[in-house]
Enzyme design. Structure first.
Site, mmCIF file in Angstrom:
data_model
loop_
_atom_site.group_PDB
_atom_site.id
_atom_site.type_symbol
_atom_site.label_atom_id
_atom_site.label_comp_id
_atom_site.label_asym_id
_atom_site.label_seq_id
_atom_site.Cartn_x
_atom_site.Cartn_y
_atom_site.Cartn_z
ATOM 1 N N LYS A 131 -1.452 5.017 -7.162
ATOM 2 C CA LYS A 131 -2.285 4.121 -7.782
ATOM 3 C C LYS A 131 -2.211 3.980 -9.147
ATOM 4 O O LYS A 131 -2.453 2.560 -9.770
ATOM 5 C CB LYS A 131 -3.940 4.355 -7.650
ATOM 6 C CG LYS A 131 -5.165 3.306 -8.034
ATOM 7 C CD LYS A 131 -5.045 2.082 -7.311
ATOM 8 C CE LYS A 131 -5.862 1.173 -8.176
ATOM 9 N NZ LYS A 131 -5.402 -0.232 -7.848
ATOM 10 N N ARG A 177 -4.616 7.825 -5.294
ATOM 11 C CA ARG A 177 -3.864 7.834 -6.272
ATOM 12 C C ARG A 177 -2.470 7.888 -5.650
ATOM 13 O O ARG A 177 -1.447 7.682 -6.389
ATOM 14 C CB ARG A 177 -3.758 8.903 -7.217
ATOM 15 C CG ARG A 177 -5.351 8.694 -7.990
ATOM 16 C CD ARG A 177 -5.675 10.057 -8.957
ATOM 17 N NE ARG A 177 -4.587 10.371 -9.874
ATOM 18 C CZ ARG A 177 -4.676 10.230 -11.238
ATOM 19 N NH1 ARG A 177 -6.007 9.610 -11.705
ATOM 20 N NH2 ARG A 177 -3.921 10.540 -11.949
ATOM 21 N N GLU A 184 2.952 -12.477 -6.761
ATOM 22 C CA GLU A 184 1.673 -11.404 -6.527
ATOM 23 C C GLU A 184 1.557 -11.655 -5.037
ATOM 24 O O GLU A 184 1.372 -10.335 -4.541
ATOM 25 C CB GLU A 184 0.522 -11.835 -7.292
ATOM 26 C CG GLU A 184 -0.718 -11.061 -6.946
ATOM 27 C CD GLU A 184 -0.729 -9.508 -7.153
ATOM 28 O OE1 GLU A 184 0.094 -9.191 -7.983
ATOM 29 O OE2 GLU A 184 -1.317 -8.827 -6.980
ATOM 30 N N GLU A 225 4.005 -4.026 -0.781
ATOM 31 C CA GLU A 225 3.586 -2.882 -1.134
ATOM 32 C C GLU A 225 2.882 -2.106 0.067
ATOM 33 O O GLU A 225 3.014 -0.938 0.185
ATOM 34 C CB GLU A 225 3.052 -2.412 -2.177
ATOM 35 C CG GLU A 225 2.021 -3.448 -2.722
ATOM 36 C CD GLU A 225 1.332 -3.068 -3.882
ATOM 37 O OE1 GLU A 225 1.661 -2.149 -4.531
ATOM 38 O OE2 GLU A 225 0.400 -3.949 -4.440
HETATM 39 O O1 M6R Z 1 -3.036 0.420 -13.636
HETATM 40 P P1 M6R Z 1 -2.167 -0.816 -13.991
HETATM 41 O O2 M6R Z 1 -2.642 -2.169 -13.904
HETATM 42 O O3 M6R Z 1 -1.494 -0.571 -15.354
HETATM 43 O O4 M6R Z 1 -1.116 -0.691 -13.031
HETATM 44 C C1 M6R Z 1 0.073 -1.475 -12.912
HETATM 45 C C2 M6R Z 1 0.945 -1.362 -11.674
HETATM 46 O O5 M6R Z 1 1.561 -0.184 -11.426
HETATM 47 C C3 M6R Z 1 0.037 -1.907 -10.486
HETATM 48 O O6 M6R Z 1 -0.315 -3.290 -10.713
HETATM 49 C C4 M6R Z 1 0.876 -2.017 -9.245
HETATM 50 O O7 M6R Z 1 2.007 -2.846 -9.170
HETATM 51 C C5 M6R Z 1 -0.063 -2.147 -8.186
HETATM 52 N N1 M6R Z 1 0.146 -1.092 -7.130
HETATM 53 C C6 M6R Z 1 0.133 -3.569 -7.500
HETATM 54 O O8 M6R Z 1 -0.873 -3.932 -6.455
#
Ligand code: M6R
Length: 610
Positions: A605, A27, A483, A490
């Site tokens: 996460k 996380r 994306e 990241e």
């Molecule tokens: O759990 P979620 O889909 O709501 O999370 C949204 C974003 O925090 C998540 O997609 C984040 O951008 C990821 N680290 C992307 O790889």
């Protein structure tokens, strides 16, 4: 984000808590700590850095305990150091608290408590909690009641676990806006912010809801609201297995999850495709399907990668379901007085189902009377439970911070929803059947692309030291460009931007020189010739080009430095294929830079604070 695990039972809880914390490492965190009742006394052990350091520290103490709580902290208020790590003590050091979330009125509470003589030693918002609870204990209330009364004064979000040495047989836990579950065992009970932390011990789960306070003993628990109303709780049997949250021989969760995609997209469509009728069947939307078909407008709200999936969904809904669709950052939604009402349908997309911004946007949409639907991966998550209806993506647990298989499964679900609506409107049976047939072929096509792993690794070697990257795509592949850039940013910390390819000449083209690699997503579709022109424009300025191209495209090789050839499908499903090489490219660049792929710096996460 922060993680919580707690145990009350008969076994030595130290290894249980340490292993639980290790399961929560994905996380994202910067410090870790344990609070124990050992020999009737409270003991807190904590440190900056990894859970493995905490484990070494605890091992040296040679202690055992049958009740304790553990925490991984992702700093919000106060630097990531040992002092600010949780648990936090009250002044008499007989009570300690771990907390996920943010206490918004902590400054005011802190000042009030200081006047009562409480001494603060950390910079955290959390430290007000042990003192505030203590201020009720000293008036003669029980721990449970003191927690209820203290939380009555708190504004903000929390998932907490509290232990008091004078009531040494219980953990008190409470939740508002930060996920928390209770795990039921045989003469042992658990509390955790994430099922993964306790899955090795139990699959019997009770979801703690906002506003509830739970008193957890080894053989029973009592659930009430903060206002002291009794609550009946249901026990759920979860199906997730330990194997699903292990690396399974892969060096990183991210690579495992990329490689799992033929199977995970298959799981997202399993039992949901009706070939003969050229449509889909989504049990979770059955109760609202008429409303959905008649809706005047669809809004899709999400964050990060899920937001990118939403952008693809917008293209699908508008092209085939013919419903005006907007995509909103959940983090912006409730701060701009959005025009949303009972004629609107809002899909909230979230892998975790716990993202605080998305959850808050959902609450706002509900208040305004919209039809609130969820697209979530984590079964039983807050967004899944609080939406009126919805669809699970069934991608399986995603542990790597960089979302991969969750994205492709979200795209599959959006395609299924498109089919469901469009076939009830004006999509022909033939067109519906074509989409179903193409969906069925996607897993195999993804497998074919995954075989390009070695080629992509070589390309990564060439580009691992660059400072910037540009990703360009058109139509359905514009969100894929975003994306691809996000994946690279990241985990490799390389600055990357995604743009619609045609927008390049309106600004970003100024950046192009031989130090600026450009990834073009250029399959042979109706925009192909135009994207080839964009490629020529970059080439004329000495830009280095990687193209994601169709397998039968021979022309592109003479134009670009590297081409990654992938199978074709219909346009709306192309993102399911074009994103795969971009995930692998980001992964290999990060590995070659020696970075921590699964736990990139500063990231979590599941972002459970706003
Ligand atoms: O759990 P979620 O889909 O709501 O999370 C949204 C974003 O925090 C998540 O997609 C984040 O951008 C990821 N680290 C992307 O790889």
């Amino acid at each position: 984000m922060c993680g919580i695990v707690g145990y009350v039972g008969e076994k030595n809880c130290i290894p249980i808590l340490i292993n639980g914390l290790k399961r929560l490492e994905y996380r994202g965190y910067d410090s870790a700590g344990l609070g124990l009742i050992a020999n009737g006394k409270s003991q807190v052990i904590k440190n900056k850095g990894k859970v493995s350091l905490l484990e070494e520290k605890v091992d040296k103490l040679n202690i055992t305990a049958t009740l304790g709580i553990g925490h991984t902290r992702w700093a919000t208020h106060g630097a990531p150091n040992e002092t600010n790590a949780h648990p936090h003590f009250n002044t008499s050091k007989n009570l300690f608290v771990i907390h996920n979330g943010i206490i918004e009125n902590y400054q005011a509470l802190r000042e009030g408590l200081k006047k009562l003589g409480y001494k603060f030693i950390t910079e955290t918002d959390t430290e007000v909690l042990p003192h505030l609870i203590d201020s009720f204990l000293v008036k003669g209330h029980s721990l449970f009641r003191s927690v209820q009364l203290a939380l009555g004064e708190v504004e903000g979000t929390y998932g907490i676990a509290v232990v008091y040495a004078n009531e040494p047989n219980k953990v008190v836990a409470a939740r508002k806006g930060s996920p928390l579950v209770l795990g039921i065992g045989e003469n042992e009970n658990f509390v955790a912010s994430d099922v993964a932390a306790i899955l090795a011990h139990t699959k019997q789960i009770v979801y703690i809801e906002d506003g509830e306070v739970i008193e957890i003993y080894k053989d029973h628990f009592i659930a009430k609201t903060i206002l002291d109303k009794q609550v009946d709780k249901e026990i759920h049997e979860i199906t997730m297995s330990l194997d699903e949250i292990s690396k399974g021989g892969f060096p990183h969760f991210m690579l495992k999850e990329i490689m799992e995609q033929p199977e995970s997209v298959c799981n997202s469509m399993r039992g949901r495709l009706l070939l003969e009728k050229g449509t889909s069947k989504l049990g979770g939307l059955e109760s609202v399907v008429d409303q959905l078909v008649d809706t005047k407008r669809i809004i899709i709200s999400a964050c990060g990668t899920s937001w990118h999936a939403g952008l693809v969904g917008e293209y699908m809904f508008e092209q085939f379901a013919r419903i005006p669709t907007e995509v909103e950052y959940a983090s912006e939604f409730r701060y701009r007085n959005p025009i949303v009402g009972k004629d609107d349908t809002i899909f909230f997309i979230s892998q975790s189902g716990e993202t605080a911004d998305t959850l808050a946007a959902m609450h706002e949409a509900k208040i305004r009377g919209a039809l609130v639907l969820g697209i979530c991966n984590v079964v039983g998550s807050s967004i899944a439970r609080e939406s009126i209806a919805g669809v699970y993506t069934h991608a399986g647990p995603e542990i790597g911070v960089a979302s991969t298989k969750a994205f492709t499964s979200q795209l599959v679900v959006l395609a299924l929803i498109t089919l469901l609506i469009a076939r009830r409107k004006d999509m022909s049976l033939v067109d519906g059947k074509t989409i179903v047939e193409e969906l069925q072929k996607i897993p195999e096509k993804i497998s074919t692309i995954l075989k390009l792993n070695d080629q992509i690794e070589k390309i990564a070697e060439e580009f691992k030291d660059v400072k910037n990257f540009l990703y360009l795509g058109r139509g359905y592949n514009f969100p894929v460009a975003l994306e691809g850039a996000l994946k690279l940013k990241e985990i490799s910390y390389i600055h990357a931007e995604g743009y619609p390819a045609a927008e390049m000449k309106h600004g970003p083209i100024a950046l192009i020189d031989d130090n600026m690699p450009v990834v073009f997503i250029a399959p042979k579709d109706s925009t192909y010739e135009k994207i080839v022109s964009n490629i020529e424009e970059i080439k004329a300025r000495n830009g280095r080009i990687i193209a994601i191209a169709s397998e039968n495209d021979d022309k592109i090789d003479s134009l670009v430095d590297y081409s990654i050839k992938i199978p074709d499908t219909i346009r709306m499903l192309m993102p399911l294929l074009t994103v795969i090489p971009l995930q692998l490219l980001a992964y290999h660049i990060a590995v070659k830079k020696g970075l921590n792929v699964d736990q990139p710096r500063n990231l979590a996460k599941s972002v459970t604070v706003e």
